[in-house]
Design a protein around this motif. Sequence first.
Motif, PDB file in Angstrom:
ATOM      1  N   GLN A  59       3.583   5.868  11.813  1.00 55.68           N
ATOM      2  CA  GLN A  59       2.278   6.521  11.860  1.00 55.68           C
ATOM      3  C   GLN A  59       2.475   7.990  12.231  1.00 55.68           C
ATOM      4  OE1 GLN A  59      -1.113   4.309  13.261  1.00 55.68           O
ATOM      5  NE2 GLN A  59      -1.707   6.043  14.534  1.00 55.68           N
ATOM      6  N   VAL A  60       1.921   8.876  11.380  1.00 59.35           N
ATOM      7  CA  VAL A  60       2.049  10.312  11.570  1.00 59.35           C
ATOM      8  C   VAL A  60       0.650  10.894  11.695  1.00 59.35           C
ATOM      9  CG1 VAL A  60       2.862  12.466  10.522  1.00 59.35           C
ATOM     10  CG2 VAL A  60       4.210  10.367  10.279  1.00 59.35           C
ATOM     11  N   LYS A  61       0.433  11.669  12.722  1.00 62.13           N
ATOM     12  CA  LYS A  61      -0.908  12.191  13.035  1.00 62.13           C
ATOM     13  C   LYS A  61      -1.536  12.935  11.860  1.00 62.13           C
ATOM     14  CE  LYS A  61      -3.379  15.055  16.327  1.00 62.13           C
ATOM     15  NZ  LYS A  61      -3.285  15.933  17.479  1.00 62.13           N
ATOM     16  N   ASP A  62      -0.846  13.896  11.307  1.00 61.03           N
ATOM     17  CA  ASP A  62      -1.390  14.703  10.204  1.00 61.03           C
ATOM     18  C   ASP A  62      -0.692  14.357   8.894  1.00 61.03           C
ATOM     19  OD1 ASP A  62      -3.163  16.104  11.908  1.00 61.03           O
ATOM     20  OD2 ASP A  62      -1.526  17.418  12.551  1.00 61.03           O
ATOM     21  N   HIS A  63      -0.690  13.087   8.553  1.00 66.26           N
ATOM     22  CA  HIS A  63       0.023  12.625   7.364  1.00 66.26           C
ATOM     23  C   HIS A  63      -0.529  13.277   6.092  1.00 66.26           C
ATOM     24  CE1 HIS A  63       0.547   9.979   3.867  1.00 66.26           C
ATOM     25  NE2 HIS A  63       1.769   9.846   4.358  1.00 66.26           N
ATOM     26  N   ALA A  64       0.379  13.752   5.267  1.00 64.50           N
ATOM     27  CA  ALA A  64       0.056  14.220   3.919  1.00 64.50           C
ATOM     28  C   ALA A  64       0.981  13.469   2.974  1.00 64.50           C
ATOM     29  CB  ALA A  64       0.274  15.723   3.801  1.00 64.50           C
ATOM     30  N   PRO A  65       0.442  12.853   1.915  1.00 63.57           N
ATOM     31  CA  PRO A  65       1.290  12.049   1.034  1.00 63.57           C
ATOM     32  C   PRO A  65       2.363  12.888   0.347  1.00 63.57           C
ATOM     33  CG  PRO A  65      -0.932  12.225   0.138  1.00 63.57           C
ATOM     34  CD  PRO A  65      -0.941  12.891   1.473  1.00 63.57           C
ATOM     35  N   ASN A  66       3.459  12.239   0.034  1.00 65.44           N
ATOM     36  CA  ASN A  66       4.582  12.884  -0.640  1.00 65.44           C
ATOM     37  C   ASN A  66       4.342  12.914  -2.143  1.00 65.44           C
ATOM     38  OD1 ASN A  66       4.829  10.017  -0.478  1.00 65.44           O
ATOM     39  ND2 ASN A  66       6.889  10.178  -1.284  1.00 65.44           N
ATOM     40  N   ASP A  67       3.363  13.659  -2.588  1.00 61.11           N
ATOM     41  CA  ASP A  67       2.988  13.646  -4.002  1.00 61.11           C
ATOM     42  C   ASP A  67       3.899  14.477  -4.891  1.00 61.11           C
ATOM     43  OD1 ASP A  67       2.195  16.107  -3.104  1.00 61.11           O
ATOM     44  OD2 ASP A  67       0.121  15.923  -3.748  1.00 61.11           O
ATOM     45  N   GLY A  68       4.820  15.254  -4.329  1.00 58.41           N
ATOM     46  CA  GLY A  68       5.683  16.092  -5.145  1.00 58.41           C
ATOM     47  C   GLY A  68       7.071  15.533  -5.386  1.00 58.41           C
ATOM     48  N   TYR A  69       7.387  14.407  -4.775  1.00 60.11           N
ATOM     49  CA  TYR A  69       8.713  13.816  -4.942  1.00 60.11           C
ATOM     50  C   TYR A  69       8.665  12.335  -4.593  1.00 60.11           C
ATOM     51  CZ  TYR A  69       9.065  13.737   0.122  1.00 60.11           C
ATOM     52  OH  TYR A  69       8.842  13.483   1.455  1.00 60.11           O
ATOM     53  N   VAL A  70       9.686  11.624  -4.989  1.00 61.82           N
ATOM     54  CA  VAL A  70       9.817  10.203  -4.672  1.00 61.82           C
ATOM     55  C   VAL A  70      10.895  10.078  -3.602  1.00 61.82           C
ATOM     56  CG1 VAL A  70      10.438   7.937  -5.572  1.00 61.82           C
ATOM     57  CG2 VAL A  70       9.132   9.518  -6.990  1.00 61.82           C
ATOM     58  N   PRO A  71      10.562   9.583  -2.403  1.00 54.14           N
ATOM     59  CA  PRO A  71      11.551   9.552  -1.322  1.00 54.14           C
ATOM     60  C   PRO A  71      12.612   8.457  -1.467  1.00 54.14           C
ATOM     61  CG  PRO A  71       9.500   8.589  -0.581  1.00 54.14           C
ATOM     62  CD  PRO A  71       9.248   9.128  -1.955  1.00 54.14           C
ATOM     63  N   PHE A  72      12.302   7.377  -2.191  1.00 58.58           N
ATOM     64  CA  PHE A  72      13.264   6.292  -2.373  1.00 58.58           C
ATOM     65  C   PHE A  72      12.776   5.392  -3.496  1.00 58.58           C
ATOM     66  CE2 PHE A  72      10.257   4.937   0.850  1.00 58.58           C
ATOM     67  CZ  PHE A  72       9.881   3.676   0.423  1.00 58.58           C
ATOM     68  N   ASN A  73      13.643   4.483  -3.929  1.00 55.31           N
ATOM     69  CA  ASN A  73      13.323   3.513  -4.976  1.00 55.31           C
ATOM     70  C   ASN A  73      13.298   2.114  -4.378  1.00 55.31           C
ATOM     71  OD1 ASN A  73      13.669   5.556  -6.900  1.00 55.31           O
ATOM     72  ND2 ASN A  73      15.777   4.999  -7.266  1.00 55.31           N
ATOM     73  N   PHE A  74      12.383   1.295  -4.873  1.00 51.34           N
ATOM     74  CA  PHE A  74      12.499  -0.144  -4.689  1.00 51.34           C
ATOM     75  C   PHE A  74      13.249  -0.641  -5.924  1.00 51.34           C
ATOM     76  CE2 PHE A  74       8.313  -0.654  -2.118  1.00 51.34           C
ATOM     77  CZ  PHE A  74       8.990  -0.524  -0.932  1.00 51.34           C
ATOM     78  N   ALA A  75      14.088  -1.644  -5.774  1.00 50.26           N
ATOM     79  CA  ALA A  75      14.832  -2.201  -6.896  1.00 50.26           C
ATOM     80  C   ALA A  75      14.380  -3.636  -7.122  1.00 50.26           C
ATOM     81  CB  ALA A  75      16.331  -2.162  -6.616  1.00 50.26           C
ATOM     82  N   THR A  76      14.224  -4.012  -8.391  1.00 52.21           N
ATOM     83  CA  THR A  76      13.764  -5.354  -8.732  1.00 52.21           C
ATOM     84  C   THR A  76      14.531  -5.890  -9.938  1.00 52.21           C
ATOM     85  OG1 THR A  76      11.834  -6.717  -9.305  1.00 52.21           O
ATOM     86  CG2 THR A  76      11.890  -4.486 -10.203  1.00 52.21           C
ATOM     87  N   LYS A  77      14.695  -7.199  -9.978  1.00 51.86           N
ATOM     88  CA  LYS A  77      15.327  -7.840 -11.128  1.00 51.86           C
ATOM     89  C   LYS A  77      14.317  -8.101 -12.235  1.00 51.86           C
ATOM     90  CE  LYS A  77      19.086  -9.906  -8.594  1.00 51.86           C
ATOM     91  NZ  LYS A  77      19.777 -11.110  -8.181  1.00 51.86           N
ATOM     92  N   ASN A  78      13.010  -8.115 -11.903  1.00 55.08           N
ATOM     93  CA  ASN A  78      11.983  -8.377 -12.912  1.00 55.08           C
ATOM     94  C   ASN A  78      10.921  -7.286 -12.846  1.00 55.08           C
ATOM     95  OD1 ASN A  78      10.007  -9.376 -14.629  1.00 55.08           O
ATOM     96  ND2 ASN A  78      10.369 -11.497 -14.028  1.00 55.08           N
ATOM     97  N   ILE A  79      11.211  -6.176 -13.474  1.00 57.83           N
ATOM     98  CA  ILE A  79      10.333  -5.013 -13.383  1.00 57.83           C
ATOM     99  C   ILE A  79       8.981  -5.265 -14.044  1.00 57.83           C
ATOM    100  CG2 ILE A  79      11.166  -3.794 -15.452  1.00 57.83           C
ATOM    101  CD1 ILE A  79      11.085  -1.224 -13.562  1.00 57.83           C
ATOM    102  N   GLN A  80       8.964  -6.010 -15.130  1.00 59.04           N
ATOM    103  CA  GLN A  80       7.686  -6.277 -15.804  1.00 59.04           C
ATOM    104  C   GLN A  80       6.772  -7.124 -14.923  1.00 59.04           C
ATOM    105  OE1 GLN A  80       6.709  -4.710 -18.402  1.00 59.04           O
ATOM    106  NE2 GLN A  80       8.643  -3.891 -19.134  1.00 59.04           N
TER     107      GLN A  80
END
Length: 123
Positions: A59-80
């Motif tokens: 939790q961050v007091k003055d949170h602003a979303p990271n809309d200019g970059y992707v901080p990490f990936n989730f990986a999945t075996k079934n993307i669809q």
Amino acid sequence: MTEANEKLVERIDAVFLPVKNLEASVEWYQEVFGYKIRWKNQRMAGLAIASNCGFHLVQVKDHAPNDGYVPFNFATKNIQKLHQTLKEKGVKVTGVDSDTEFKEMKLFDFWDLDGNIINVIAI
């Protein structure tokens, strides 16, 4: 001095994602992905994704979303299936595309409750 072949870092141990409201975000990640809580305090929560991956909401007091970059990936075996599940749960997603540089890689982005953009890749 270390030897040339010696690894000084083995892996990334944890990811910390900033959120506006910890309680609401924990509930969202539990509802959408089914993640269980490993631990929680007033400011942070660790969610169980895999045995060797720490995924933490902070939790961050003055949170602003990271809309200019992707901080990490989730990986999945079934993307669809994951893409369809997120759409059915009302999550904002992009289409599943091939990466422009690595054509064999399938991926898409989604936005969490706080507007953080996160990428999903097929493994």
